[in-house]
Design a protein around this motif. Structure first.
Motif, mmCIF file in Angstrom:
data_model
loop_
_atom_site.group_PDB
_atom_site.id
_atom_site.type_symbol
_atom_site.label_atom_id
_atom_site.label_comp_id
_atom_site.label_asym_id
_atom_site.label_seq_id
_atom_site.Cartn_x
_atom_site.Cartn_y
_atom_site.Cartn_z
ATOM 1 N N TYR A 1 2.950 33.329 23.949
ATOM 2 C CA TYR A 1 1.512 33.548 23.776
ATOM 3 C C TYR A 1 0.914 32.667 22.679
ATOM 4 O O TYR A 1 -0.060 31.941 22.907
ATOM 5 C CB TYR A 1 1.239 35.020 23.469
ATOM 6 N N ASP A 2 1.476 32.719 21.490
ATOM 7 C CA ASP A 2 0.911 31.958 20.372
ATOM 8 C C ASP A 2 0.955 30.461 20.636
ATOM 9 O O ASP A 2 -0.014 29.737 20.385
ATOM 10 C CB ASP A 2 1.654 32.286 19.076
ATOM 11 N N THR B 1 -1.591 29.490 23.505
ATOM 12 C CA THR B 1 -2.995 29.515 23.082
ATOM 13 C C THR B 1 -3.294 28.419 22.069
ATOM 14 O O THR B 1 -4.396 27.858 22.064
ATOM 15 C CB THR B 1 -3.358 30.885 22.502
ATOM 16 N N LEU C 1 -1.576 36.402 29.900
ATOM 17 C CA LEU C 1 -2.179 37.442 29.064
ATOM 18 C C LEU C 1 -3.545 37.002 28.572
ATOM 19 O O LEU C 1 -4.521 37.764 28.614
ATOM 20 C CB LEU C 1 -1.267 37.769 27.875
ATOM 21 N N ALA C 2 -3.634 35.764 28.103
ATOM 22 C CA ALA C 2 -4.922 35.254 27.632
ATOM 23 C C ALA C 2 -5.913 35.139 28.780
ATOM 24 O O ALA C 2 -7.103 35.435 28.626
ATOM 25 C CB ALA C 2 -4.726 33.902 26.952
ATOM 26 N N ASP D 1 -7.254 38.615 29.535
ATOM 27 C CA ASP D 1 -7.692 39.397 28.360
ATOM 28 C C ASP D 1 -6.810 40.624 28.140
ATOM 29 O O ASP D 1 -7.287 41.712 27.806
ATOM 30 C CB ASP D 1 -9.157 39.839 28.513
ATOM 31 N N THR D 2 -5.507 40.436 28.333
ATOM 32 C CA THR D 2 -4.545 41.511 28.090
ATOM 33 C C THR D 2 -3.971 41.348 26.691
ATOM 34 O O THR D 2 -3.493 40.265 26.337
ATOM 35 C CB THR D 2 -3.398 41.463 29.114
ATOM 36 N N THR D 3 -4.017 42.385 25.895
ATOM 37 C CA THR D 3 -3.490 42.295 24.541
ATOM 38 C C THR D 3 -1.961 42.346 24.573
ATOM 39 O O THR D 3 -1.353 42.798 25.551
ATOM 40 C CB THR D 3 -4.006 43.442 23.662
ATOM 41 N N LEU D 4 -1.347 41.903 23.472
ATOM 42 C CA LEU D 4 0.106 41.950 23.382
ATOM 43 C C LEU D 4 0.612 43.390 23.428
ATOM 44 O O LEU D 4 1.640 43.677 24.039
ATOM 45 C CB LEU D 4 0.571 41.261 22.093
ATOM 46 N N GLU E 1 -0.795 45.919 24.977
ATOM 47 C CA GLU E 1 -0.900 46.398 26.356
ATOM 48 C C GLU E 1 0.221 45.830 27.222
ATOM 49 O O GLU E 1 0.806 46.542 28.050
ATOM 50 C CB GLU E 1 -2.262 46.008 26.935
ATOM 51 N N SER E 2 0.518 44.546 27.031
ATOM 52 C CA SER E 2 1.577 43.927 27.835
ATOM 53 C C SER E 2 2.938 44.518 27.482
ATOM 54 O O SER E 2 3.796 44.697 28.359
ATOM 55 C CB SER E 2 1.586 42.414 27.628
ATOM 56 N N VAL F 1 5.447 42.410 18.627
ATOM 57 C CA VAL F 1 4.037 42.814 18.732
ATOM 58 C C VAL F 1 3.698 43.942 17.772
ATOM 59 O O VAL F 1 2.598 44.486 17.800
ATOM 60 C CB VAL F 1 3.686 43.242 20.179
#
Length: 409
Positions: A222-223, A226, A234-235, A238-241, A243-244, A289
């Motif tokens: 993710y990092d 992005t 996820l990005a 719009d799913t947060t870490l 939530e995933s 996370v």
């Protein structure tokens, strides 16, 4: 994604070389069926298909003597037969995944300009090889090929979420191709083992395994994705870490239920090669996370969490519980608080941690007080700290001595 721990093999009474037996069988199967270069497609997660197939067979599976190999220190070894049904299925999966990965590298521009055409040819060759091999075991590979082909189209739509008149792409749609491929591969192990009654349950287990694989990769990248403007599911949705991570936990639970229903959850090889490494993976993701905070085996004999390096404040008593259950009060000598040595300080600087405590320096077990050498003095998982996944991804390999916590790391 799956890294079995040698401690777990010992605990279950399994020869730790069993994992290598399947891996070498897969590697040799790729060589025999598709040439030396195809060995580069060896996928360690695909080994699980060979393991699942054997776990459903009534008797012991065939082994063959493999020649000397540099990766085994020029030693011979007993390995899974290259023509066994499980190895054929695993090599089919490896070729499919390898083909897709090569094609993705070319499409993303990761390959050098001169390497693009040879990689495309190799991708096509491996995909054709997967089709031929699948025919040998009566496995319909075309739905998997179609799902892999559809992945890029779905990702392209997701990248333009909100910028077109089409409905936004959901995270379930993005993970569906991976889930479908894993589901069908898992289900076919039941057919190969002549256990068709297990097919639906293993299809469910495979679906959730594929979902975990896709989400864990998205969380880990993710990092980096992005920061460099690369696509990340996820990005894009719009799913947060957090939530995933919950989705990963849900899938892990469903996978275990499905394997329990198929009566495979208690098979030692399945626990060692699948369930325990998955547990370690979920734990690592949770720490990443911020969902996993503390653990009984990351506490001192006082019941306090290990302080981060440099934090030497005195301890105060806390409730003596283990996972919410009372445990016997400890008596006897408690090791004094120890200041970190230069090795631990260096480990901290390098960013090497074990649930908040540097593990790559010499370590004193919080459960037993036993002193262990650093992993680099001979890392075989056992020489790293207990209840950790730092140097080898240990899962469910807790050797907590007499503390009786029975933890799963």
């Amino acid at each position: 994604m799956l890294r079995p721990c040698s401690h777990g093999a010992e605990k279950y009474g399994i020869d730790a070389a069993e994992w290598r037996s399947h891996m070498c069988g897969l590697c040799l199967g790729l060589r025999d069926g598709h040439g030396q270069l195809a060995r580069a497609a060896t996928n360690t997660d695909a080994i699980l298909l060979s393991v699942l197939t054997e776990a459903q067979l009534p008797g012991p599976s065939a082994r063959t003597t493999a020649g000397r190999c540099p990766l085994r220190g020029m030693q011979r070894a007993q390995v899974a037969a290259a023509d066994s049904p499980g190895v054929l299925l695993a090599s089919t999966a490896s070729l499919l995944l390898g083909s897709a990965k090569l094609r993705d590298h070319v499409a993303d521009g990761d390959a050098a300009r001169l390497a693009g055409r040879p990689m495309t040819r190799m991708s096509t060759r491996w995909a054709d090889g997967a089709r031929r091999q699948a025919a040998l075991i009566d496995f319909d590979v075309e739905p998997l090929v179609a799902a892999i082909d559809a992945q890029q189209l779905v990702e392209s739509r997701a990248a333009s979420n909100g910028a077109s008149a089409e409905p936004p792409v959901t995270l379930d749609e993005l993970t569906a191709p991976t889930a479908l491929c894993a589901a069908e591969l898992f289900a076919h192990t039941a057919i190969l083992a002549n256990r068709p009654e297990n097919a639906d349950r293993l299809r469910t287990a495979g679906e959730h395994f594929g979902r975990i694989a896709h989400l864990s990769d998205a969380i880990a990248d993710y990092d980096d994705d992005t920061a460099h403007g690369r696509f990340n599911p996820l990005a894009a949705t719009d799913t947060t870490l957090a939530e995933s991570y919950e989705l990963v936990r849900e899938s892990d639970a469903e996978l275990r239920r499905a394997l329990a229903a198929a009566r495979l959850a208690d098979v030692p090889t399945i626990r060692w090669m699948l369930l325990d490494p998955l547990h370690a993976l979920v734990h690592r993701l949770g720490k990443g996370v911020g969902a996993v905070k503390a653990h009984v085996c990351n506490t001192t004999h006082d019941g306090h969490p290990h302080a981060h390096l440099g934090d030497h404040r005195p301890s105060t008593p806390v409730s003596e519980t283990t996972h919410g259950h009372p445990r016997a009060h400890r008596t006897g000598h408690r090791p004094p608080t120890r200041r970190p040595g230069i090795g631990e300080a260096l480990a901290l600087v390098l960013g090497v941690y074990c649930t908040g405590y540097a593990c790559c320096a010499d370590h004193t077990s919080p459960c037993t007080g036993e002193r262990k050498d650093a992993w680099w003095k001979g890392c075989d998982c056992g020489s790293c700290c207990d209840c950790a996944d730092c140097c080898s991804g240990c899962g469910d390999c807790c050797s907590c001595g007499d503390c009786g916590c029975g933890c799963d790391c």
